[in-house]
Design an enzyme around this catalytic site. Structure first.
Site, PDB file in Angstrom:
ATOM      1  CG  ASP A 110      -2.198   0.764   1.025  1.00 53.82           C
ATOM      2  OD1 ASP A 110      -3.202   0.298   0.930  1.00 53.82           O
ATOM      3  OD2 ASP A 110      -2.126   2.021   0.817  1.00 53.82           O
ATOM      4  CE1 TYR A 114     -12.902   3.272  -9.137  1.00 51.57           C
ATOM      5  CE2 TYR A 114     -15.119   2.929  -9.692  1.00 51.57           C
ATOM      6  CZ  TYR A 114     -14.281   2.598  -9.078  1.00 51.57           C
ATOM      7  OH  TYR A 114     -14.325   1.690  -8.049  1.00 51.57           O
ATOM      8  CE  LYS A 125     -11.644  -0.077  -9.834  1.00 58.63           C
ATOM      9  NZ  LYS A 125     -10.814  -0.969  -9.221  1.00 58.63           N
TER      10      LYS A 125
HETATM   11  N1  LIG Z   1     -15.992   0.652  -1.940  1.00 52.47           N
HETATM   12  C1  LIG Z   1     -16.655   0.380  -3.015  1.00 52.47           C
HETATM   13  O1  LIG Z   1     -18.130   0.494  -3.045  1.00 52.47           O
HETATM   14  C2  LIG Z   1     -16.104  -0.076  -4.199  1.00 52.47           C
HETATM   15  C3  LIG Z   1     -16.958  -0.792  -5.192  1.00 52.47           C
HETATM   16  C4  LIG Z   1     -16.453  -1.124  -6.676  1.00 52.47           C
HETATM   17  C5  LIG Z   1     -15.136  -1.311  -6.622  1.00 52.47           C
HETATM   18  N2  LIG Z   1     -14.345  -0.940  -5.399  1.00 52.47           N
HETATM   19  C6  LIG Z   1     -12.853  -0.970  -5.615  1.00 52.47           C
HETATM   20  O2  LIG Z   1     -12.324  -1.815  -4.603  1.00 52.47           O
HETATM   21  C7  LIG Z   1     -10.887  -1.565  -4.551  1.00 52.47           C
HETATM   22  C8  LIG Z   1     -10.762  -1.177  -2.969  1.00 52.47           C
HETATM   23  O3  LIG Z   1     -11.417  -0.052  -2.567  1.00 52.47           O
HETATM   24  P1  LIG Z   1     -11.857   0.337  -1.217  1.00 52.47           P
HETATM   25  O4  LIG Z   1     -13.286   0.447  -1.314  1.00 52.47           O
HETATM   26  O5  LIG Z   1     -11.508  -0.943  -0.363  1.00 52.47           O
HETATM   27  O6  LIG Z   1     -11.124   1.800  -0.993  1.00 52.47           O
HETATM   28  P2  LIG Z   1     -10.167   2.249   0.335  1.00 52.47           P
HETATM   29  O7  LIG Z   1     -10.071   3.739  -0.100  1.00 52.47           O
HETATM   30  O8  LIG Z   1     -10.876   2.090   1.456  1.00 52.47           O
HETATM   31  O9  LIG Z   1      -8.771   1.385  -0.002  1.00 52.47           O
HETATM   32  C9  LIG Z   1      -8.210   1.349  -1.169  1.00 52.47           C
HETATM   33  C10 LIG Z   1      -6.722   1.324  -0.913  1.00 52.47           C
HETATM   34  O10 LIG Z   1      -5.935   1.347  -1.887  1.00 52.47           O
HETATM   35  C11 LIG Z   1      -4.664   2.142  -1.366  1.00 52.47           C
HETATM   36  N3  LIG Z   1      -4.121   2.928  -2.633  1.00 52.47           N
HETATM   37  C12 LIG Z   1      -4.748   4.054  -3.289  1.00 52.47           C
HETATM   38  N4  LIG Z   1      -3.648   4.541  -4.001  1.00 52.47           N
HETATM   39  C13 LIG Z   1      -2.590   3.668  -4.012  1.00 52.47           C
HETATM   40  C14 LIG Z   1      -1.462   3.614  -4.651  1.00 52.47           C
HETATM   41  N5  LIG Z   1      -1.205   4.613  -5.440  1.00 52.47           N
HETATM   42  N6  LIG Z   1      -0.595   2.608  -4.457  1.00 52.47           N
HETATM   43  C15 LIG Z   1      -0.537   1.799  -3.439  1.00 52.47           C
HETATM   44  N7  LIG Z   1      -1.779   1.690  -2.845  1.00 52.47           N
HETATM   45  C16 LIG Z   1      -2.789   2.844  -3.166  1.00 52.47           C
HETATM   46  C17 LIG Z   1      -5.178   2.877  -0.331  1.00 52.47           C
HETATM   47  O11 LIG Z   1      -3.918   3.503   0.279  1.00 52.47           O
HETATM   48  C18 LIG Z   1      -6.150   2.240   0.493  1.00 52.47           C
HETATM   49  O12 LIG Z   1      -5.462   1.295   1.697  1.00 52.47           O
HETATM   50  C19 LIG Z   1     -10.526  -0.564  -5.351  1.00 52.47           C
HETATM   51  O13 LIG Z   1      -9.919  -0.828  -6.365  1.00 52.47           O
HETATM   52  C20 LIG Z   1     -11.823   0.091  -5.563  1.00 52.47           C
HETATM   53  O14 LIG Z   1     -12.215   0.739  -6.905  1.00 52.47           O
HETATM   54  C21 LIG Z   1     -14.840  -0.355  -4.342  1.00 52.47           C
END
Ligand SMILES: NC(=O)c1ccc[n+]([C@@H]2O[C@H](COP(=O)([O-])OP(=O)(O)OC[C@H]3O[C@@H](n4cnc5c(N)ncnc54)[C@H](O)[C@@H]3O)[C@@H](O)[C@H]2O)c1
Length: 260
Positions: free
Chosen positions: A34, A153, A157
């Site tokens: 991370d 975004y 995806k």
């Molecule tokens: N939360 C939702 O509703 C949702 C829905 C669809 C998809 N997603 C996808 O799920 C995945 C996780 O998202 P989440 O909801 O847990 O979000 P979150 O923000 O809680 O976690 C994302 C993590 O990615 C890390 N990150 C961001 N940029 C980074 C970089 N440049 N290098 C390394 N690490 C990095 C962040 O520090 C964080 O720990 C993502 O790919 C997101 O697009 C989330």
């Protein structure tokens, strides 16, 4: 098979953190990557840092790894989203694939999104299909400037879902016995969605785009269970799939006739 070693990006928060906690609670080892609070602090937006990732993982897991989870992502209408969500995820899967080859049950998974099914930028998608980072940055800068940053975004995806499907059946993946899948979460309660969930009005707008008829929005652990199964030794034949774990959003929005 006890004691598998998983590599999880985005391990500091949300879905990645829940995945880490779940796997560890089951007796597996997790190497977290991370930008903060991780075993390997690495900015996946930065091509230079991505390039050093394999060596750093190999140093912490000299016997190799059993699974790769490309979870890290951002959801801002800016160019960084291209760098992290697509090029960061592709680098994670491609660079770390080699470290899987010693495992008796190697597995890989990426996190896409329900957003993959929503409108995209054709120009940006073309650049991502070509894996042309310079062009993708140029196109996304233009989208931001033209007030269309919101398409970035969904396009990243869509592109990572396509990448997984295309690569999954190649000699490098299927031929090497490595299932490669993606999950498409709907609305998950994480810091990424906190603002959108904050008021009744913003929640209502969110649920119009991503309906949640089955049990409402999910917790990160609900996605973690799916990631854990896809990367378990139980999964021998599921590959190239984009599995929407979305409280019923896809079935609501696209209906039953998607197979033509
Ligand atoms: N939360 C939702 O509703 C949702 C829905 C669809 C998809 N997603 C996808 O799920 C995945 C996780 O998202 P989440 O909801 O847990 O979000 P979150 O923000 O809680 O976690 C994302 C993590 O990615 C890390 N990150 C961001 N940029 C980074 C970089 N440049 N290098 C390394 N690490 C990095 C962040 O520090 C964080 O720990 C993502 O790919 C997101 O697009 C989330």
């Amino acid at each position: 098979m006890a004691g598998r070693t998983h590599l999880v990006t985005g391990s500091a928060s949300g879905i990645g953190r829940a995945t880490r906690e779940l796997l560890e609670s089951r007796g597996d080892r997790v190497v977290g990557v991370d930008v903060r609070d991780a075993d390997i602090v690495c900015d996946l937006a930065d091509p230079g840092q991505r390039a050093g990732l394999r060596e750093r993982v190999a140093a912490l897991a000299p016997a190799g790894i059993d699974a790769v989870h490309a979870v890290a992502g951002v959801a801002v209408p800016q160019t960084i989203t291209v760098r992290v969500n697509f090029f960061g995820a592709v680098a994670t899967l491609r660079e770390l694939r080699e470290l899987l080859t010693g495992s008796a049950a190697p597995r890989a998974v990426a996190v896409s999104s329900l957003a993959a099914l929503t409108p995209v930028s054709p120009e940006l998608l073309a650049a991502l299909r070509a894996e042309d980072e310079a062009r993708a940055i140029e196109v996304s800068d233009a989208l931001v400037e033209g007030g269309e940053g919101g398409l970035i975004y969904s396009t990243t995806k869509r592109a990572i879902a396509e990448w997984v499907r295309e690569r999954s059946v190649t000699p490098e993946w299927a031929g090497a016995g490595i299932p490669l899948n993606a999950v498409g979460p709907g609305v998950i309660r994480t810091p990424m969605t906190a603002e959108l969930m904050a008021s009744p009005e913003s929640r209502e707008a969110l649920f119009r785009g991503a309906p949640v008829p089955l049990n409402g929005p999910a917790e990160p652990i609900n996605v973690a269970y799916l990631l854990a199964w896809l990367t378990s030794e139980e999964n021998r034949h599921t590959t190239g799939q984009v599995i929407f774990s979305d409280s019923g959003a896809d079935a609501t929005l696209r209906g039953p006739r998607i197979f033509d």
